[in-house]
Structure formats: C-alpha cells, structure tokens
Write a protein that holds these residues in place. Structure first.
Motif, PDB file in Angstrom:
ATOM      1  N   PRO A 144       0.824  -1.220   0.000  1.00 17.40           N
ATOM      2  CA  PRO A 144       0.000   0.000   0.000  1.00 17.40           C
ATOM      3  C   PRO A 144       0.851   1.261   0.000  1.00 17.40           C
ATOM      4  N   ASP A 145       0.335   2.311  -0.597  1.00 12.31           N
ATOM      5  CA  ASP A 145       1.091   3.555  -0.738  1.00 12.31           C
ATOM      6  C   ASP A 145       1.543   4.118   0.607  1.00 12.31           C
ATOM      7  N   ILE A 146       0.701   4.039   1.624  1.00 18.97           N
ATOM      8  CA  ILE A 146       1.064   4.584   2.931  1.00 18.97           C
ATOM      9  C   ILE A 146       2.305   3.886   3.486  1.00 18.97           C
ATOM     10  N   LEU A 147       2.446   2.599   3.192  1.00 20.71           N
ATOM     11  CA  LEU A 147       3.613   1.861   3.663  1.00 20.71           C
ATOM     12  C   LEU A 147       4.864   2.218   2.870  1.00 20.71           C
ATOM     13  N   LYS A 148       4.700   2.470   1.588  1.00 24.01           N
ATOM     14  CA  LYS A 148       5.840   2.916   0.785  1.00 24.01           C
ATOM     15  C   LYS A 148       6.406   4.213   1.337  1.00 24.01           C
ATOM     16  N   ARG A 149       5.513   5.142   1.678  1.00 25.88           N
ATOM     17  CA  ARG A 149       5.952   6.429   2.193  1.00 25.88           C
ATOM     18  C   ARG A 149       6.568   6.301   3.582  1.00 25.88           C
ATOM     19  N   LEU A 150       5.985   5.441   4.410  1.00 27.30           N
ATOM     20  CA  LEU A 150       6.529   5.222   5.748  1.00 27.30           C
ATOM     21  C   LEU A 150       7.899   4.566   5.673  1.00 27.30           C
TER      22      LEU A 150
END
Length: 215
Positions: free
Chosen positions: A23-29
């Motif tokens: 998920p995108d939120i995990l990529k950013r984190l």
C-alpha cells in the motif's frame, strides 16, 4: 543457499515483484524511516510486511498485540486483517521516535482501531486481562523468554504468536555464546519447541520468524 547468506539484489527484486503490492502509505513510511532514523534496518520491510498482512487477513483477529512499534510499519500491515470492530495495541518505549508512527497511524484508515502506548510491555502484560488473537513481538531480545511466559495465558486456542529475529544472523547456532541476547533467543526457541500447548515453525524469512500457534 544457506539461510544466512545474503539474498542477491536480483533475487530480492524478484521476490518483491512477485508478491502482492505494498500500500502507498507503507511505501511512504518505509522511505521516511530510512530518511529519519539511525537504524532503518529495524523496519519489518516489504516481504515480512506482506507476510504479516496475509496472516492477519487469514485470522481476521479482533484483538492484536504488538510489542515493539518502531516506526509503525508492521503495525499497519497487521491492521489490514483486523475484524471490523477489532483493535491493535502496539507498545514501545521510544518516546523520541513516537512522532513518526503517530503521524502515519493518524493518516491510516485504521486510525480509530490503533491503540499506541508508550510503556514497558512487561508491565502491560502483567496488568492486562485482555485475550489476544494475534501477537507480534519485535522488541528487546533479552526479554524474549519472559514475553513468551507472560503471553501464554493471554492467548486463546487458535491464536498465533510471531517472534521476529529468532535466527539472530545465524548466531543461534553458536554453542556457549557469551552474548546475552543470543542466549535468550536460543532459550526462547527451545521453550517454544518443547511447549506442548503450542505448535511452531521457524520461517527463514529475513532474520527468522518463529511462527507459533496455540493448540
């Protein structure tokens, strides 16, 4: 290939390219973890994160416990399988880093289901009367056996417990190790294997995950 040989970058890319997307939120984190922390290798990362997410989705737990939040990557992976009214309690003692997981927890669609506590996990386990369906432990290795003893009575039949870093870069094969963390991880692995109330398998993913199921 030995479990302790480093996987080639090409194989690592192949594994990631043939796994479900992150998920995108995990990529950013994950990116911010590498930018903002001094020990970014402590993050669960892509492949381990997908494993945690899949196990959580299989169990659809109502109550998850995580010991060792770090930047919250594994936390968000575990939330993916939460039951509709479920919750995850994640515990850490690092107050200086707490701003980072809090930032992403608030942004997550599961924000209302995440209970982030800054306290000693041993104290929490001694005080709580909660029963957990899924437990993930990636914290101070010297307390691994004590965590197992404390958690045993806090999980029901069919519950899953996961301990991270149980191969300890291959150091678990050392006899008469003088390093306390190695001794305690060896002790944990022995305890789990001999406990008739549980069944387990050590997965050689990254630094080893002890996958444990309560009978």
């Amino acid at each position: 290939m030995s479990f302790f040989e480093e996987i080639s970058p090409e194989m690592d890319r192949y594994l990631e390219n043939h796994a479900s997307s992150e998920p995108d939120i995990l990529k950013r984190l994950r990116k911010e973890t590498f930018q903002k922390t001094t020990q970014p290798h402590m993050i669960s990362g892509f492949l381990q994160g997908r494993l945690l997410a899949i196990i959580s989705k299989m169990l659809q737990p109502k109550n998850i416990l995580e010991v060792g939040t770090f930047t919250g990557y594994a936390t968000l992976c575990l939330t993916e399988g939460l039951a509709k009214e479920g919750k995850i309690t994640t515990i850490d003692v690092n107050e200086e880093l707490a701003y980072l997981p809090k930032k992403y927890f608030q942004e997550s669609e599961f924000s209302a289901q995440i209970d982030f506590q800054l306290k000693d996990a041993k104290d929490f386990l001694k005080e709580t009367d909660e029963i957990f369906d899924l437990v993930f432990i990636d914290a101070d290795k010297e307390n691994y056996p004590e965590y197992f003893h404390l958690i045993k009575s806090r999980v029901k039949s069919g519950a899953v417990i996961l301990f991270d870093n149980v191969l300890w870069y291959g150091k678990v094969l050392e006899e008469n190790s003088k390093q306390k963390s190695t001794q305690k991880i060896q002790e944990l692995n022995d305890l789990v294997a001999k406990d008739e109330d549980f069944e387990n398998l050590i997965l050689p993913l990254r630094d080893g995950i002890n996958l444990i199921r309560k009978k």
